[in-house]
Write an enzyme that holds these catalytic residues in place. Sequence first.
Site, mmCIF file in Angstrom:
data_model
loop_
_atom_site.group_PDB
_atom_site.id
_atom_site.type_symbol
_atom_site.label_atom_id
_atom_site.label_comp_id
_atom_site.label_asym_id
_atom_site.label_seq_id
_atom_site.Cartn_x
_atom_site.Cartn_y
_atom_site.Cartn_z
ATOM 1 C CG ASP A 85 -0.343 0.238 2.530
ATOM 2 O OD1 ASP A 85 0.904 0.343 2.604
ATOM 3 O OD2 ASP A 85 -1.090 0.347 3.527
ATOM 4 C CB CYS A 108 0.710 -2.390 4.859
ATOM 5 S SG CYS A 108 0.579 -3.275 6.425
ATOM 6 C CB THR A 155 2.290 -2.232 11.197
ATOM 7 O OG1 THR A 155 1.050 -2.711 10.632
ATOM 8 C CG2 THR A 155 2.053 -0.898 11.876
ATOM 9 C CG HIS A 184 10.488 -24.090 12.152
ATOM 10 N ND1 HIS A 184 10.572 -23.875 13.505
ATOM 11 C CD2 HIS A 184 11.645 -24.729 11.799
ATOM 12 C CE1 HIS A 184 11.722 -24.361 13.964
ATOM 13 N NE2 HIS A 184 12.400 -24.874 12.939
ATOM 14 C CG HIS A 215 8.891 -27.890 11.065
ATOM 15 N ND1 HIS A 215 8.582 -27.292 12.274
ATOM 16 C CD2 HIS A 215 10.214 -28.208 11.129
ATOM 17 C CE1 HIS A 215 9.666 -27.225 13.025
ATOM 18 N NE2 HIS A 215 10.669 -27.772 12.349
HETATM 19 C C1 RB5 Z 1 -2.022 2.825 6.466
HETATM 20 O O1 RB5 Z 1 -2.031 4.094 7.047
HETATM 21 C C2 RB5 Z 1 -1.726 1.757 7.499
HETATM 22 O O2 RB5 Z 1 -2.791 1.608 8.358
HETATM 23 C C3 RB5 Z 1 -1.399 0.443 6.815
HETATM 24 O O3 RB5 Z 1 -0.318 0.627 5.968
HETATM 25 C C4 RB5 Z 1 -1.008 -0.722 7.707
HETATM 26 O O4 RB5 Z 1 -0.021 -0.364 8.612
HETATM 27 C C5 RB5 Z 1 -2.100 -1.470 8.325
HETATM 28 O O5 RB5 Z 1 -1.916 -2.460 9.036
#
Ligand code: RB5
Length: 156
Positions: free
Chosen positions: A12, A69, A71, A102, A137
């Site tokens: 994203d 993304c 996080t 694993h 595994h």
């Molecule tokens: C986008 O702002 C953010 O929420 C997305 O990239 C991600 O971290 C969601 O888990």
Amino acid sequence: MKRKPVIVVGCDHAGFGVKQYIKALLEEMGYPIEDVGTHSRKNVDYPDYAERVALAVKKGKQKRGILACGTGIGAAIAINKFPGIYAALVHDGRDARLSRQHNNANVLVLGGRPYRKKNVANMLRTWLRYDFEGGRHRRRINKIAHIEKKYHNKIR
Ligand code: RB5
């Protein structure tokens, strides 16, 4: 020498920077790349790119995916809804190695906000280097596949 698998990459807006960096590393290493977007920092929704990566990975037998993304959490949640996708959100080289040995992860998920180049390069190289160990595994992966089959469309 083993043929290098196609690596599908997606992200994203918050994962765009790390995805571009990963693409440069993959190019350097000679991997064929399929970039399913997004292609800028303009706001988008990560489940849309999780879908693109999942479908592209499932299309080719040898393909693997990388998804980012902010996080990595939302991306990992979304892409693991797709049958046959085993996506691992990793934070260091050890996670990356174990996700292959694993968990036989066919998708690597990373957080891009923030990311450290050295750590990303280490995670990527490690994830590409190691193979599934099988054995006990395999039994566990088979159980995950069984859960997928058993509950698909059955929980409301
Ligand atoms: C986008 O702002 C953010 O929420 C997305 O990239 C991600 O971290 C969601 O888990």
